[in-house]
Structure formats: structure tokens, C-alpha cells
Design a protein around this motif. Sequence first.
Motif, PDB file in Angstrom:
ATOM      1  N   VAL A   1       0.872  -1.176   0.000  1.00 13.75           N
ATOM      2  CA  VAL A   1       0.000   0.000   0.000  1.00 13.75           C
ATOM      3  C   VAL A   1       0.909   1.227   0.000  1.00 13.75           C
ATOM      4  O   VAL A   1       1.715   1.416   0.916  1.00 13.75           O
ATOM      5  CB  VAL A   1      -0.908   0.026   1.247  1.00 13.75           C
ATOM      6  CG1 VAL A   1      -1.782   1.276   1.252  1.00 13.75           C
ATOM      7  CG2 VAL A   1      -1.770  -1.232   1.310  1.00 13.75           C
TER       8      VAL A   1
ATOM      9  N   TYR B   1      -6.877   6.847  -1.139  1.00 20.20           N
ATOM     10  CA  TYR B   1      -7.852   7.733  -1.773  1.00 20.20           C
ATOM     11  C   TYR B   1      -9.219   7.376  -1.206  1.00 20.20           C
ATOM     12  O   TYR B   1      -9.501   6.208  -0.962  1.00 20.20           O
ATOM     13  CB  TYR B   1      -7.864   7.552  -3.302  1.00 20.20           C
ATOM     14  CG  TYR B   1      -8.783   8.558  -3.977  1.00 20.20           C
ATOM     15  CD1 TYR B   1      -8.332   9.855  -4.242  1.00 20.20           C
ATOM     16  CD2 TYR B   1     -10.111   8.232  -4.280  1.00 20.20           C
ATOM     17  CE1 TYR B   1      -9.175  10.796  -4.806  1.00 20.20           C
ATOM     18  CE2 TYR B   1     -10.956   9.173  -4.845  1.00 20.20           C
ATOM     19  CZ  TYR B   1     -10.483  10.448  -5.110  1.00 20.20           C
ATOM     20  OH  TYR B   1     -11.322  11.383  -5.664  1.00 20.20           O
TER      21      TYR B   1
ATOM     22  N   VAL C   1     -12.811   8.442  -8.603  1.00 21.67           N
ATOM     23  CA  VAL C   1     -11.807   7.451  -8.197  1.00 21.67           C
ATOM     24  C   VAL C   1     -10.898   7.109  -9.377  1.00 21.67           C
ATOM     25  O   VAL C   1      -9.672   7.117  -9.260  1.00 21.67           O
ATOM     26  CB  VAL C   1     -12.495   6.179  -7.647  1.00 21.67           C
ATOM     27  CG1 VAL C   1     -11.452   5.134  -7.254  1.00 21.67           C
ATOM     28  CG2 VAL C   1     -13.386   6.527  -6.458  1.00 21.67           C
TER      29      VAL C   1
ATOM     30  N   ALA D   1      -7.445   8.345  -8.044  1.00 18.17           N
ATOM     31  CA  ALA D   1      -6.726   7.334  -7.267  1.00 18.17           C
ATOM     32  C   ALA D   1      -5.486   6.883  -8.027  1.00 18.17           C
ATOM     33  O   ALA D   1      -5.458   6.919  -9.256  1.00 18.17           O
ATOM     34  CB  ALA D   1      -7.629   6.141  -6.986  1.00 18.17           C
ATOM     35  N   GLN D   2      -4.463   6.514  -7.285  1.00 22.05           N
ATOM     36  CA  GLN D   2      -3.213   6.056  -7.898  1.00 22.05           C
ATOM     37  C   GLN D   2      -3.078   4.544  -7.729  1.00 22.05           C
ATOM     38  O   GLN D   2      -3.640   3.964  -6.809  1.00 22.05           O
ATOM     39  CB  GLN D   2      -2.016   6.697  -7.184  1.00 22.05           C
ATOM     40  CG  GLN D   2      -2.085   8.202  -7.035  1.00 22.05           C
ATOM     41  CD  GLN D   2      -1.646   8.896  -8.295  1.00 22.05           C
ATOM     42  OE1 GLN D   2      -0.622   8.552  -8.873  1.00 22.05           O
ATOM     43  NE2 GLN D   2      -2.429   9.861  -8.744  1.00 22.05           N
ATOM     44  N   SER D   3      -2.298   3.977  -8.611  1.00 24.32           N
ATOM     45  CA  SER D   3      -1.946   2.573  -8.483  1.00 24.32           C
ATOM     46  C   SER D   3      -1.297   2.360  -7.100  1.00 24.32           C
ATOM     47  O   SER D   3      -0.454   3.144  -6.703  1.00 24.32           O
ATOM     48  CB  SER D   3      -0.969   2.251  -9.611  1.00 24.32           C
ATOM     49  OG  SER D   3      -0.484   0.966  -9.482  1.00 24.32           O
TER      50      SER D   3
ATOM     51  N   ASP E   1      -2.882   2.518  -4.183  1.00 25.50           N
ATOM     52  CA  ASP E   1      -3.649   3.165  -3.111  1.00 25.50           C
ATOM     53  C   ASP E   1      -4.548   2.185  -2.361  1.00 25.50           C
ATOM     54  O   ASP E   1      -5.012   1.199  -2.931  1.00 25.50           O
ATOM     55  CB  ASP E   1      -4.573   4.250  -3.698  1.00 25.50           C
ATOM     56  CG  ASP E   1      -3.864   5.580  -3.916  1.00 25.50           C
ATOM     57  OD1 ASP E   1      -2.679   5.682  -3.561  1.00 25.50           O
ATOM     58  OD2 ASP E   1      -4.511   6.505  -4.450  1.00 25.50           O
TER      59      ASP E   1
ATOM     60  N   TRP F   1      -8.178   2.193  -1.291  1.00 25.43           N
ATOM     61  CA  TRP F   1      -9.363   2.971  -1.680  1.00 25.43           C
ATOM     62  C   TRP F   1     -10.449   2.775  -0.614  1.00 25.43           C
ATOM     63  O   TRP F   1     -10.937   1.671  -0.435  1.00 25.43           O
ATOM     64  CB  TRP F   1      -9.848   2.532  -3.056  1.00 25.43           C
ATOM     65  CG  TRP F   1     -11.180   3.094  -3.463  1.00 25.43           C
ATOM     66  CD1 TRP F   1     -11.782   4.234  -3.001  1.00 25.43           C
ATOM     67  CD2 TRP F   1     -12.099   2.515  -4.410  1.00 25.43           C
ATOM     68  NE1 TRP F   1     -13.007   4.411  -3.608  1.00 25.43           N
ATOM     69  CE2 TRP F   1     -13.224   3.378  -4.473  1.00 25.43           C
ATOM     70  CE3 TRP F   1     -12.079   1.366  -5.214  1.00 25.43           C
ATOM     71  CZ2 TRP F   1     -14.323   3.113  -5.298  1.00 25.43           C
ATOM     72  CZ3 TRP F   1     -13.165   1.106  -6.037  1.00 25.43           C
ATOM     73  CH2 TRP F   1     -14.262   1.982  -6.079  1.00 25.43           C
TER      74      TRP F   1
ATOM     75  N   ALA G   1     -11.719  -0.927  -9.109  1.00 27.00           N
ATOM     76  CA  ALA G   1     -10.506  -1.290  -8.367  1.00 27.00           C
ATOM     77  C   ALA G   1      -9.516  -2.002  -9.277  1.00 27.00           C
ATOM     78  O   ALA G   1      -8.311  -1.755  -9.231  1.00 27.00           O
ATOM     79  CB  ALA G   1     -10.867  -2.183  -7.169  1.00 27.00           C
TER      80      ALA G   1
ATOM     81  N   SER H   1      -8.160   0.629 -11.891  1.00 29.45           N
ATOM     82  CA  SER H   1      -7.343   1.661 -11.256  1.00 29.45           C
ATOM     83  C   SER H   1      -6.106   1.078 -10.592  1.00 29.45           C
ATOM     84  O   SER H   1      -5.222   1.814 -10.176  1.00 29.45           O
ATOM     85  CB  SER H   1      -8.163   2.425 -10.212  1.00 29.45           C
ATOM     86  OG  SER H   1      -9.308   2.976 -10.794  1.00 29.45           O
TER      87      SER H   1
ATOM     88  N   THR I   1      -5.793  -0.283  -7.653  1.00 32.87           N
ATOM     89  CA  THR I   1      -5.635   0.012  -6.226  1.00 32.87           C
ATOM     90  C   THR I   1      -5.187  -1.262  -5.498  1.00 32.87           C
ATOM     91  O   THR I   1      -5.440  -2.373  -5.967  1.00 32.87           O
ATOM     92  CB  THR I   1      -6.948   0.529  -5.616  1.00 32.87           C
ATOM     93  OG1 THR I   1      -8.002  -0.390  -5.917  1.00 32.87           O
ATOM     94  CG2 THR I   1      -7.325   1.891  -6.191  1.00 32.87           C
TER      95      THR I   1
ATOM     96  N   VAL J   1      -9.466  -2.484  -1.463  1.00 34.15           N
ATOM     97  CA  VAL J   1     -10.670  -1.677  -1.250  1.00 34.15           C
ATOM     98  C   VAL J   1     -11.043  -1.815   0.222  1.00 34.15           C
ATOM     99  O   VAL J   1     -11.185  -2.922   0.732  1.00 34.15           O
ATOM    100  CB  VAL J   1     -11.856  -2.137  -2.124  1.00 34.15           C
ATOM    101  CG1 VAL J   1     -13.063  -1.208  -1.918  1.00 34.15           C
ATOM    102  CG2 VAL J   1     -11.458  -2.185  -3.591  1.00 34.15           C
TER     103      VAL J   1
END
Lengths: 151, 111
Positions: B25, B29, B37, B41-43, B45, B47, B60, B63, B65, B68
Motif C-alpha cells: 500500500v 484515496y 476514483v 486514485a493512484q496505483s 492506493d 481505496w 478497483a 485503477s 488500487t 478496497v
Amino acid sequence: MRPASESDGALMSEPLHFHFDVNGDDFTSAGEASVQVKKLLRQLDVAPELIRRISIAMYEGEINMVIHAHGGDADVFIAEDEVTIRLRDDGPGIPDVEKAMSEGYSTAPDNIRALGFGAGMGLPNMKRYSDSLTIDSLVGKGTTITMVFRF
Amino acid sequence: MLTVKRLAEALNANRILMPEPNREVTGGYTGDLLSWVMGRAQSGDAWVTIMSNVNVAAVAQLSDTAVVVFAEGVVPDEAAVRAASLHDINLISVPEGAFAVCAAIARMLEV
Ligand SMILES: Nc1ncnc2c1ncn2[C@@H]1O[C@H](COP(=O)(O)OP(=O)(O)OP(=O)(O)O)[C@@H](O)[C@H]1O
Ligand SMILES: [Mg+2]
């Protein structure tokens, strides 16, 4: 998903072409084409950040076709130095493209908003993540959106 | 390195799905509007959201992430869990609200 051309594309002399039907009344499978494209690009060893931009932009377009246009189809062309995505629908069209492109503008109904869509950020995301975005829309006829992503 | 597993332990979270416990992690975001999102949101993250439908899994996945985190004790619906399991998406749930969860994650990331 099926390869739409006969060429095996191994030499990448001709772009690889994939065609997807985007079902307009199935919300649960919406996004399947984008997820497939993401997998394809991974197999082709495209840089992860570029894959992320391409697949998010395509998902936004796919979802828009489902929400706003009762579905449509998508063509993805993968060439040596760029990816082109063409999304086509026979929906209601976009009366004011400039307005539709602005952050926060949305005509999504309440039941769609309840799912987390309708922020009016989809088209702005598509513009931000692509190197070029062209919207060709005719009210009552439909919309064609073309995005190009350069490697 | 903050892994999803360590984050879940520290938050005392309910593990709904954890196919990638060692995923790092790197940020966070929070938001429930999916296009925000996908735009912000960034890779990597975490979420944090209270949105629980199937589209969360797709967002998810696209993106990228790391996990979640469902706040307010929200439990994702069955279709969301099924879709997430197909794509190796980590899902956890905590009883606290989004603000408290984000504050805790920020402390762990020392941001
Ligand atoms: N394929 C389409 N056919 C008809 N109208 C469209 C199409 N795509 C977008 N629109 C119109 O443009 C508006 C803005 O689109 P955009 O994707 O930015 O936001 P949204 O879909 O309403 O919400 P979000 O994408 O944030 O979930 C839509 O609300 C809709 O009115
Ligand atoms: Mg949209």
C-alpha cells in the motif's frame, strides 16, 4: 472477444484488431471489454501506467454507452506505437458536446447515480488519459468516440 | 513496507477477500463517485469507500488500487465479491467511518 482480422499480427506490421459488443442492458457485465483489453495489453508487455490509462478511458466510454446509449460496440486497434479505441453507439447522441465534456455535467438518472456513476467526470477522464479524443455525435443517430494513446 | 495484510491487521478489519496479502500500500484515496476514483486514485492506493456494488470491483481492477476498504461496516454485495475474486482484488471492511479510517491509514503511511 475475438480477433477481427485474419492476420496473426505477430510482426505487428499491421495493427491487431479486436471487436467487442457492449451489451446495453447488462450492468453487471459492463466493463468486460475494458478488462479484456487490459489483459491483452499486459500480454503484449505494454507499460503498466499506459495500460492503466487506456483501460480506464475505455471503461468510461463503455459505461457511457451502457448508461446513456443502450449499448454499442468497441473496436481496439493495437499498433507498434499506438493504441486506437473506437466506441460506437446508436443512442440519442450528445446535443452539446462542449457542455458534456465539462467536469460535473451529467444527465445520469437517480438509479444510475445510486451506483456511483453520474459525477460528470467520465468524458473529462477520457480526455485526460488519452493523447487525442474525437467525439462525433448526431442527435437521434448516435455517437462515435475515438481515442488514441501513443506509446 | 506497508502490506495489505499488515494494514488489515492494524485496522482490525474484516477480511472479505485477500488474494494478494503482500501487495504494498503506497497511498490512499477516498470517494464513492467512481469516475472521481478513476481520475484521481493512484496505483497502489488503499481505496476507502462505502459504495458496495459490482462496479467497485471493475474500478478497483482498472485503477490498480492495492485494496478496497469498505467503511461504516459496509459489506459488498455478492456480485461485487464474485467479480473481485476473479481479478484477485483485496477487499476488507471496517466499522469506522471514512474519515477515521483514512486518518489511521495516513498515520501508518506517515503522510
Ligand atoms: N455515448 C453517449 N451517448 C449519449 N450521451 C452521452 C454519451 N456519453 C456521454 N453522454 C452525455 O454526456 C454527459 C457527460 O458524460 P460523462 O461520462 O462525463 O459523465 P456521466 O456519465 O454522466 O457521469 P460519470 O462518467 O462521472 O459517471 C452524460 O451525462 C450524457 O449526457
Ligand atoms: Mg460517464
